[in-house]
Scaffold this motif. Sequence first.
Motif, PDB file in Angstrom:
ATOM      1  N   ILE A 150       0.864  -1.180   0.000  1.00 39.50           N
ATOM      2  CA  ILE A 150       0.000   0.000   0.000  1.00 39.50           C
ATOM      3  C   ILE A 150       0.899   1.228   0.000  1.00 39.50           C
ATOM      4  CG2 ILE A 150      -1.746   1.341   1.244  1.00 39.50           C
ATOM      5  CD1 ILE A 150      -2.812  -1.220   2.423  1.00 39.50           C
ATOM      6  N   VAL A 151       0.773   2.050  -1.036  1.00 42.53           N
ATOM      7  CA  VAL A 151       1.609   3.232  -1.179  1.00 42.53           C
ATOM      8  C   VAL A 151       0.961   4.424  -0.487  1.00 42.53           C
ATOM      9  CG1 VAL A 151       2.463   4.934  -2.841  1.00 42.53           C
ATOM     10  CG2 VAL A 151       2.727   2.495  -3.311  1.00 42.53           C
ATOM     11  N   LEU A 152       1.788   5.217   0.212  1.00 40.35           N
ATOM     12  CA  LEU A 152       1.354   6.484   0.805  1.00 40.35           C
ATOM     13  C   LEU A 152       2.067   7.614   0.065  1.00 40.35           C
ATOM     14  CD1 LEU A 152       1.748   5.707   4.626  1.00 40.35           C
ATOM     15  CD2 LEU A 152      -0.301   5.437   3.241  1.00 40.35           C
ATOM     16  N   SER A 153       1.313   8.586  -0.431  1.00 46.39           N
ATOM     17  CA  SER A 153       1.954   9.688  -1.139  1.00 46.39           C
ATOM     18  C   SER A 153       1.041  10.897  -1.220  1.00 46.39           C
ATOM     19  CB  SER A 153       2.345   9.257  -2.557  1.00 46.39           C
ATOM     20  OG  SER A 153       2.905  10.352  -3.268  1.00 46.39           O
ATOM     21  N   ALA A 154       1.658  12.082  -1.242  1.00 47.29           N
ATOM     22  CA  ALA A 154       0.905  13.319  -1.429  1.00 47.29           C
ATOM     23  C   ALA A 154       0.588  13.534  -2.901  1.00 47.29           C
ATOM     24  CB  ALA A 154       1.694  14.501  -0.885  1.00 47.29           C
ATOM     25  N   LYS A 155       1.271  12.787  -3.768  1.00 43.95           N
ATOM     26  CA  LYS A 155       1.017  12.909  -5.208  1.00 43.95           C
ATOM     27  C   LYS A 155      -0.282  12.186  -5.550  1.00 43.95           C
ATOM     28  CE  LYS A 155       5.994  12.907  -6.231  1.00 43.95           C
ATOM     29  NZ  LYS A 155       7.084  12.230  -6.981  1.00 43.95           N
ATOM     30  N   ASP A 156      -1.219  12.891  -6.160  1.00 46.26           N
ATOM     31  CA  ASP A 156      -2.516  12.269  -6.417  1.00 46.26           C
ATOM     32  C   ASP A 156      -2.945  12.315  -7.876  1.00 46.26           C
ATOM     33  OD1 ASP A 156      -2.950  14.935  -6.640  1.00 46.26           O
ATOM     34  OD2 ASP A 156      -4.613  15.048  -5.213  1.00 46.26           O
ATOM     35  N   LYS A 157      -2.022  12.637  -8.795  1.00 47.77           N
ATOM     36  CA  LYS A 157      -2.376  12.662 -10.207  1.00 47.77           C
ATOM     37  C   LYS A 157      -2.564  11.245 -10.722  1.00 47.77           C
ATOM     38  CE  LYS A 157      -0.261  17.065 -11.512  1.00 47.77           C
ATOM     39  NZ  LYS A 157       0.705  17.744 -12.408  1.00 47.77           N
ATOM     40  N   LEU A 158      -3.516  11.077 -11.639  1.00 45.48           N
ATOM     41  CA  LEU A 158      -3.871   9.756 -12.135  1.00 45.48           C
ATOM     42  C   LEU A 158      -2.697   9.050 -12.784  1.00 45.48           C
ATOM     43  CD1 LEU A 158      -5.990   7.582 -12.678  1.00 45.48           C
ATOM     44  CD2 LEU A 158      -6.611   8.807 -14.773  1.00 45.48           C
ATOM     45  N   ASP A 159      -1.924   9.767 -13.620  1.00 40.98           N
ATOM     46  CA  ASP A 159      -0.816   9.106 -14.317  1.00 40.98           C
ATOM     47  C   ASP A 159       0.243   8.606 -13.341  1.00 40.98           C
ATOM     48  OD1 ASP A 159       0.019  11.621 -13.607  1.00 40.98           O
ATOM     49  OD2 ASP A 159       1.056  12.041 -15.486  1.00 40.98           O
ATOM     50  N   HIS A 160       0.410   9.331 -12.226  1.00 40.97           N
ATOM     51  CA  HIS A 160       1.374   8.887 -11.210  1.00 40.97           C
ATOM     52  C   HIS A 160       0.879   7.609 -10.531  1.00 40.97           C
ATOM     53  CE1 HIS A 160       4.648   9.317  -8.370  1.00 40.97           C
ATOM     54  NE2 HIS A 160       3.797   9.115  -7.383  1.00 40.97           N
ATOM     55  N   LYS A 161      -0.401   7.564 -10.212  1.00 42.02           N
ATOM     56  CA  LYS A 161      -0.976   6.367  -9.599  1.00 42.02           C
ATOM     57  C   LYS A 161      -0.871   5.170 -10.537  1.00 42.02           C
ATOM     58  CE  LYS A 161      -4.350   8.864  -6.730  1.00 42.02           C
ATOM     59  NZ  LYS A 161      -5.796   9.036  -6.432  1.00 42.02           N
ATOM     60  N   LEU A 162      -1.175   5.381 -11.814  1.00 48.94           N
ATOM     61  CA  LEU A 162      -1.126   4.284 -12.783  1.00 48.94           C
ATOM     62  C   LEU A 162       0.293   3.747 -12.920  1.00 48.94           C
ATOM     63  CD1 LEU A 162      -3.514   5.637 -15.574  1.00 48.94           C
ATOM     64  CD2 LEU A 162      -4.002   3.906 -13.829  1.00 48.94           C
ATOM     65  N   ASN A 163       1.279   4.639 -12.859  1.00 50.91           N
ATOM     66  CA  ASN A 163       2.668   4.208 -12.943  1.00 50.91           C
ATOM     67  C   ASN A 163       3.036   3.320 -11.753  1.00 50.91           C
ATOM     68  OD1 ASN A 163       5.481   4.304 -13.935  1.00 50.91           O
ATOM     69  ND2 ASN A 163       5.834   5.496 -12.081  1.00 50.91           N
TER      70      ASN A 163
ATOM     71  N   ASP B  82       1.654  -0.057 -12.214  1.00 48.00           N
ATOM     72  CA  ASP B  82       2.487  -0.773 -13.189  1.00 48.00           C
ATOM     73  C   ASP B  82       3.737  -1.344 -12.525  1.00 48.00           C
ATOM     74  OD1 ASP B  82       0.786  -0.327 -15.310  1.00 48.00           O
ATOM     75  OD2 ASP B  82       1.838   1.467 -16.020  1.00 48.00           O
ATOM     76  N   LEU B  83       4.265  -0.629 -11.521  1.00 47.38           N
ATOM     77  CA  LEU B  83       5.448  -1.096 -10.799  1.00 47.38           C
ATOM     78  C   LEU B  83       5.128  -2.254  -9.864  1.00 47.38           C
ATOM     79  CD1 LEU B  83       7.259   2.251  -9.854  1.00 47.38           C
ATOM     80  CD2 LEU B  83       8.089   0.492 -11.411  1.00 47.38           C
ATOM     81  N   GLY B  84       3.835  -2.432  -9.540  1.00 44.36           N
ATOM     82  CA  GLY B  84       3.448  -3.546  -8.683  1.00 44.36           C
ATOM     83  C   GLY B  84       2.765  -3.165  -7.394  1.00 44.36           C
ATOM     84  N   ALA B  85       2.408  -1.882  -7.223  1.00 48.40           N
ATOM     85  CA  ALA B  85       1.666  -1.486  -6.023  1.00 48.40           C
ATOM     86  C   ALA B  85       0.275  -2.104  -6.056  1.00 48.40           C
ATOM     87  CB  ALA B  85       1.563   0.039  -5.947  1.00 48.40           C
ATOM     88  N   ASP B  86      -0.267  -2.405  -4.889  1.00 45.49           N
ATOM     89  CA  ASP B  86      -1.585  -3.030  -4.802  1.00 45.49           C
ATOM     90  C   ASP B  86      -2.678  -2.045  -4.419  1.00 45.49           C
ATOM     91  OD1 ASP B  86      -1.059  -6.188  -4.923  1.00 45.49           O
ATOM     92  OD2 ASP B  86       0.584  -5.226  -3.849  1.00 45.49           O
ATOM     93  N   ASP B  87      -2.296  -0.961  -3.749  1.00 42.75           N
ATOM     94  CA  ASP B  87      -3.282   0.058  -3.368  1.00 42.75           C
ATOM     95  C   ASP B  87      -2.545   1.365  -3.145  1.00 42.75           C
ATOM     96  OD1 ASP B  87      -5.668   1.259  -2.770  1.00 42.75           O
ATOM     97  OD2 ASP B  87      -6.146  -0.019  -1.062  1.00 42.75           O
ATOM     98  N   TYR B  88      -3.317   2.451  -3.047  1.00 40.74           N
ATOM     99  CA  TYR B  88      -2.736   3.788  -2.999  1.00 40.74           C
ATOM    100  C   TYR B  88      -3.567   4.646  -2.062  1.00 40.74           C
ATOM    101  CZ  TYR B  88      -0.534   8.027  -4.936  1.00 40.74           C
ATOM    102  OH  TYR B  88       0.177   9.179  -5.117  1.00 40.74           O
ATOM    103  N   VAL B  89      -2.928   5.268  -1.077  1.00 44.15           N
ATOM    104  CA  VAL B  89      -3.603   6.158  -0.145  1.00 44.15           C
ATOM    105  C   VAL B  89      -2.938   7.529  -0.229  1.00 44.15           C
ATOM    106  CG1 VAL B  89      -4.174   6.634   2.262  1.00 44.15           C
ATOM    107  CG2 VAL B  89      -4.230   4.281   1.411  1.00 44.15           C
ATOM    108  N   THR B  90      -3.743   8.561  -0.480  1.00 47.93           N
ATOM    109  CA  THR B  90      -3.209   9.909  -0.636  1.00 47.93           C
ATOM    110  C   THR B  90      -3.069  10.608   0.708  1.00 47.93           C
ATOM    111  OG1 THR B  90      -4.282  10.074  -2.803  1.00 47.93           O
ATOM    112  CG2 THR B  90      -3.546  12.125  -1.797  1.00 47.93           C
ATOM    113  N   LYS B  91      -1.914  11.232   0.926  1.00 47.88           N
ATOM    114  CA  LYS B  91      -1.676  12.029   2.128  1.00 47.88           C
ATOM    115  C   LYS B  91      -2.314  13.408   1.968  1.00 47.88           C
ATOM    116  CE  LYS B  91       2.818  10.097   3.520  1.00 47.88           C
ATOM    117  NZ  LYS B  91       4.233  10.434   3.741  1.00 47.88           N
ATOM    118  N   PRO B  92      -2.843  14.007   3.032  1.00 51.76           N
ATOM    119  CA  PRO B  92      -3.046  13.430   4.374  1.00 51.76           C
ATOM    120  C   PRO B  92      -4.181  12.414   4.349  1.00 51.76           C
ATOM    121  CG  PRO B  92      -4.030  15.596   4.256  1.00 51.76           C
ATOM    122  CD  PRO B  92      -3.328  15.392   2.956  1.00 51.76           C
TER     123      PRO B  92
END
Length: 227
Positions: free
Chosen positions: A80-93, A96-106
């Motif tokens: 599960i990735v934590l990041s302040a970056k919330d753009k769609l292309d960044h999430k899709l990348n 592609d690298l193998g992340a299973d889920d994404y949670v935007t900070k905060p």
Amino acid sequence: MRQPSILIIEDDEHINNIIYNVLRKEGFLCTQAYSGSEGKMHVAQHVYELIILDLMLPGLSGEAFMHELRTELTHDTPVIVLSAKDKLDHKLNLFDLGADDYVTKPFEVEELLARIHAQLKRNAKTESGAPYRHKNLLMDTAAMSVRVHNAELNLTKQEYKIIELLLKNPTRVFTKQDLYELAWDEMYIGEDKTITVHISNIRNKIKHHDSETYIDTVWGIGFRLST
């Protein structure tokens, strides 16, 4: 029953501690890391059911860690990735690298907990029926059976668990302490012959059906699946 073990890789000590304390209250076993390199070291030495990964890390970045986790280390541990970056292309990348889920900070800890439980539940369902094969050995986790040349091995609970750990982590070298604590679900209290005897028993049971080597001894370290 052994509680799921979770690795938290987050360089912000405050956020790392918040996640750690919340997960400990939920009964999870947790390890804290503050850089990508430290996280990689932990993954190489221990088995985790889930990784929580920040991206903006000193040294080895979160993206680089993800790449090495899936390629060099060949681990399929859910991330599960934590990041302040919330753009769609960044999430899709990241997916592609193998992340299973994404949670935007905060983020709200309740949301993170819900996603953690969802990933653990999904992974448990996936593993519950997953077959694992190495050379002429086949493990059916749904039936909890191990066969060599289609002949079923008569294994103890701990022998089965040792084989399962080796098959699920084919590139990892397990120390005696690793195998004891994971297969017996007990604290390792020092050197004894328990693991050596069980490895020997497994090898002998396999030899009745196949002369191939399935478990290598890495002298001074432990054991690993043969290559």
